[in-house]
Design a protein around this motif. Structure first.
Motif, PDB file in Angstrom:
ATOM      1  N   LYS A 174       0.842  -1.195   0.000  1.00 23.81           N
ATOM      2  CA  LYS A 174       0.000   0.000   0.000  1.00 23.81           C
ATOM      3  C   LYS A 174       0.877   1.244   0.000  1.00 23.81           C
ATOM      4  O   LYS A 174       2.001   1.209   0.499  1.00 23.81           O
ATOM      5  CB  LYS A 174      -0.899   0.003   1.244  1.00 23.81           C
ATOM      6  N   ASN A 175       0.335   2.331  -0.515  1.00 18.09           N
ATOM      7  CA  ASN A 175       1.128   3.555  -0.543  1.00 18.09           C
ATOM      8  C   ASN A 175       0.226   4.761  -0.736  1.00 18.09           C
ATOM      9  O   ASN A 175      -0.693   4.720  -1.556  1.00 18.09           O
ATOM     10  CB  ASN A 175       2.165   3.491  -1.674  1.00 18.09           C
ATOM     11  N   ASN A 176       0.471   5.810   0.041  1.00 18.57           N
ATOM     12  CA  ASN A 176      -0.118   7.120  -0.231  1.00 18.57           C
ATOM     13  C   ASN A 176       0.937   7.901  -1.014  1.00 18.57           C
ATOM     14  O   ASN A 176       1.875   8.445  -0.429  1.00 18.57           O
ATOM     15  CB  ASN A 176      -0.420   7.870   1.070  1.00 18.57           C
ATOM     16  N   ILE A 177       0.782   7.917  -2.314  1.00 22.69           N
ATOM     17  CA  ILE A 177       1.789   8.531  -3.185  1.00 22.69           C
ATOM     18  C   ILE A 177       1.434   9.993  -3.413  1.00 22.69           C
ATOM     19  O   ILE A 177       0.270  10.343  -3.607  1.00 22.69           O
ATOM     20  CB  ILE A 177       1.852   7.770  -4.530  1.00 22.69           C
ATOM     21  N   ILE A 215      -3.746   8.763  -3.483  1.00 29.98           N
ATOM     22  CA  ILE A 215      -2.919   9.891  -3.911  1.00 29.98           C
ATOM     23  C   ILE A 215      -3.148  11.049  -2.939  1.00 29.98           C
ATOM     24  O   ILE A 215      -4.280  11.453  -2.687  1.00 29.98           O
ATOM     25  CB  ILE A 215      -3.255  10.335  -5.350  1.00 29.98           C
ATOM     26  N   ASP A 216      -2.069  11.552  -2.366  1.00 29.64           N
ATOM     27  CA  ASP A 216      -2.127  12.721  -1.486  1.00 29.64           C
ATOM     28  C   ASP A 216      -1.680  13.959  -2.263  1.00 29.64           C
ATOM     29  O   ASP A 216      -0.960  13.859  -3.268  1.00 29.64           O
ATOM     30  CB  ASP A 216      -1.161  12.560  -0.302  1.00 29.64           C
ATOM     31  N   ALA A 217      -2.077  15.113  -1.779  1.00 28.43           N
ATOM     32  CA  ALA A 217      -1.454  16.355  -2.228  1.00 28.43           C
ATOM     33  C   ALA A 217      -0.159  16.540  -1.458  1.00 28.43           C
ATOM     34  O   ALA A 217      -0.016  16.031  -0.343  1.00 28.43           O
ATOM     35  CB  ALA A 217      -2.390  17.529  -1.953  1.00 28.43           C
ATOM     36  N   SER A 218       0.809  17.251  -2.052  1.00 29.82           N
ATOM     37  CA  SER A 218       2.044  17.504  -1.313  1.00 29.82           C
ATOM     38  C   SER A 218       2.689  18.825  -1.699  1.00 29.82           C
ATOM     39  O   SER A 218       3.027  19.051  -2.855  1.00 29.82           O
ATOM     40  CB  SER A 218       3.047  16.372  -1.538  1.00 29.82           C
ATOM     41  N   LEU A 219       2.862  19.646  -0.701  1.00 33.02           N
ATOM     42  CA  LEU A 219       3.746  20.797  -0.848  1.00 33.02           C
ATOM     43  C   LEU A 219       5.088  20.334  -0.304  1.00 33.02           C
ATOM     44  O   LEU A 219       5.166  19.842   0.824  1.00 33.02           O
ATOM     45  CB  LEU A 219       3.222  21.982  -0.018  1.00 33.02           C
TER      46      LEU A 219
END
Lengths: 431, 431
Positions: A137-140, A178-182
């Motif tokens: 699993k992964n939150n990419i 899928i995450d958002a990323s700053l």
């Protein structure tokens, strides 16, 4: 699978011996001290002699493709390391290298009991392919940086992020999110931070961001942002208006704790990487006292240099004590919670991270027969302080055995090592 | 044994592939890049595919029988831990418990690649029996404490020490050595320290002593001893007039460095234990800069709580960086030297700790095929930062294979675990 006569760590981290745990499909369906009727419906039987069953680990902060740079450039200052090693290497990355680097990372993760990772990088679709192939699993997230003031909607990386959200969020039966990323306060302008915050809120996705990893970053932010710390600034931009994971938080101070608590932000502490880069020590005991969610990350293999999660958990407890100057803080149970349920919650996986009926079957088996696991005065103490990383002998995600006794069910070990070496050497040859 | 087509870490820590290493009797007799004629004289052939051969580890500070107290009493202050857990437990120790606890510790040591330990405790002859049975090496010492002013020559512990020196120093073909040991400055009066120093000099044996582990100990010494630090006081008593190992040295300062350097004292740093008890961080970088010999210890399992030596080596490097606030200090090669040759020299084993012809065959084999060991940009970086403790797959002392692929040649694993559990539980039942 039916785990038979096995010692378990239950959802309250109580140790119970001679238990039966049955998984069916992707979930835990049975936890009992009696052998079930119709045992055969759970499929394969696993003999629990000398074995302990517990929740798998959730790595709350990683950059998987950087496995390609393991041990490449040691004993350098952060600036030298980035400028002479990491940035030139990264400039030559391609889809093939990222795929194999990520797959190697997933293989190593499974070996050390990590069932799920919260990853921040780029080449998103190649990472998705590798994670999907591994069964983990992964939150990419596609992390955003903006040094030239390009408007948010015109950023190439924003397009990549949006494609990823559209195509992959919830893929592989929810194993891939899928995450958002700053990337961080210091690597973007304000309109990027605000644009991303608004987008994440609209899409209902989570946020992943580096916060106050180094003293320099923390202090320079205050100079740049009218005295505001990174936490204050990011909160003002709306970055914490969605559920967020803030990685590092080594130098947070004062009001930062209140903001993180109020916004429900989870801190992903990366104790090994913070020591290795001499960034400092996160005050995990203060976070726990403040009631802030705590999870554990490895950071990238390039600054760790492994994904040995039991080592990371032990280091979390050890450095928490030294930071506080008090050996009584960070109990083994707190450390273990951060590594399991705490990490699952940070990834928004509310049905993961507990050994309880109805939860996803993200499980690991530990070999508790080894000399380092005896005598047993308190099994939880032994797991946190005495177990070796590779005492993990089985790793299961969503009810599927992905790793068992050195063998990988979904990954060709020799080919993955070979292709990763080839890709890494190929990049070096271009430098 | 003939290691064939194996990667080695040679005496300068250079990596050489496809080598042949032959041991004969207790020594390394051949290191060559060509297959030897008369290969059969080395006995069994070991296939070196995916394997690395290097010197074994020398644990420079331990209290092996305390393995009985693994995980017994966590998250307590040092004082609470000692007074409510350790001292009452130790008051009930007997020969049988010490024998099994030590044997368990030797088994765990072999699993993690430790070939030799520098041990400080009591029940000396029971420790000797266990070490002898294991085939491992140990510098055993009967540590002296004196709280009631008993004259040195009338101390029961002095009699035990002298018996040990007479009966066991050099036993088992030199695998067992007996050191002198003053427990610490704060646990003896001056006549005991002076008496022991004179005795050690007369017998030509080494010294093992705790020094400045906690700030309190260090500062109180100055109050007690006319402003002198523990190092200054111990030097004045003659404790460093024989080759000595000073364990911990977390709080040493100023002139202490000059004294340790001038007297040729080796510092045994115990990074994990010092973190766990929140004692502080030894400034290993400063020791190296001062030219002081550095070795690595685990301290007891009761305060570690394992003998995972690769974890200890990595922690040494990590905390050295954070203490100095500089990621460039403590190179992987320095850490590895401290763990191998540095430790052997601290034990007076000048023909140990190097992969060189003529040296004792104290060797370990690492599995370098695992995902955490790839890619290989620099093998030494990978060994120090990326290897898992149990990537050690073979441990040999004096040319004899004592551990291989989970099996122990000299120790009955199940019986040892069973007897250790029984002894520990038996003591608990009396408390």
């Amino acid at each position: 699978m039916l785990f038979k006569n096995i010692t378990i760590l239950d959802e309250d981290f109580n140790v119970r011996e001679n238990m039966y745990v049955g998984t069916f499909g992707s979930r835990i369906r049975l936890i009992s001290d009696k052998e079930p009727e119709y045992a055969e419906k759970y499929g394969e039987v696993y003999d629990g002699k000398d074995r302990l069953l517990m929740p798998g680990f959730y790595n709350a902060h990683g950059h998987s493709p950087m496995a390609l740079m393991r041990g490449y450039g040691e004993n350098l200052t952060l600036q030298d390391w980035l400028e002479t090693r990491i940035f030139p290497f990264e400039a030559k990355l391609d889809s093939n290298a990222v795929y194999w680097g990520t797959l190697l990372c997933m293989m190593e993760s499974l070996r050390f009991g990590i069932v799920s990772t919260q990853d921040m990088y780029y080449f998103t679709s190649d990472m998705v392919r590798a994670v999907a192939d591994s069964g983990a699993k992964n939150n990419i997230s596609r992390s955003l940086t903006n040094f030239d003031g390009t408007p948010f909607e015109q950023m190439e990386s924003v397009r990549e992020m949006k494609d990823a959200v559209r195509n992959y969020h919830g893929a592989e039966e929810g194993r891939i999110l899928i995450d958002a990323s700053l990337h961080a306060e210091y690597t973007s302008d304000e309109q990027t931070a605000r644009g991303l915050a608004a987008y994440a809120k609209e899409e209902g996705i989570r946020m992943h961001v580096h916060v106050s990893e180094t003293k320099r970053e923390h202090e320079e932010c205050k100079g740049r942002r009218g005295g505001r710390t990174p936490v204050r600034y990011l909160a003002d931009c709306g970055i914490f208006d969605v559920p967020a994971t803030a990685a590092h938080c080594v130098w947070i101070e004062g009001e930062d704790y209140d903001i993180l608590k109020e916004k429900g932000v989870t801190v992903a502490t990366n104790p090994v990487s913070n020591l290795k880069l001499a960034s400092g020590i996160c005050d995990s005991a203060a976070l726990l006292r403040a009631g802030i969610g705590l999870a554990v990350g490895t950071d990238s293999v390039a600054s760790n240099n492994s994904l040995n999660f039991l080592e990371e958990i032990k280091t979390l407890a050890l450095v928490g004590k030294i930071k506080a100057g008090d050996p009584t803080v960070i109990t083994p149970r707190q450390a273990l919670y951060a590594a399991t349920r705490g990490g699952a919650l940070a990834q928004g996986r509310t049905d993961c991270g507990l050994l309880a009926e109805g939860q996803k079957a993200d499980l690991i088996v530990m070999d508790i027969s080894q000399p380092n696991m005896h005598p047993v005065h308190d099994m939880v103490n032994n797991i946190v302080y005495s177990a070796a990383g590779s005492d993990v002998v089985l790793t299961m995600a969503d009810g599927k055995v992905l790793y068992k006794d050195g063998e990988y069910a979904t990954i060709d070990k020799e080919k993955t090592v070979f292709e990763t070496e080839k890709a890494a050497k190929g990049i070096l040859a271009q430098l």
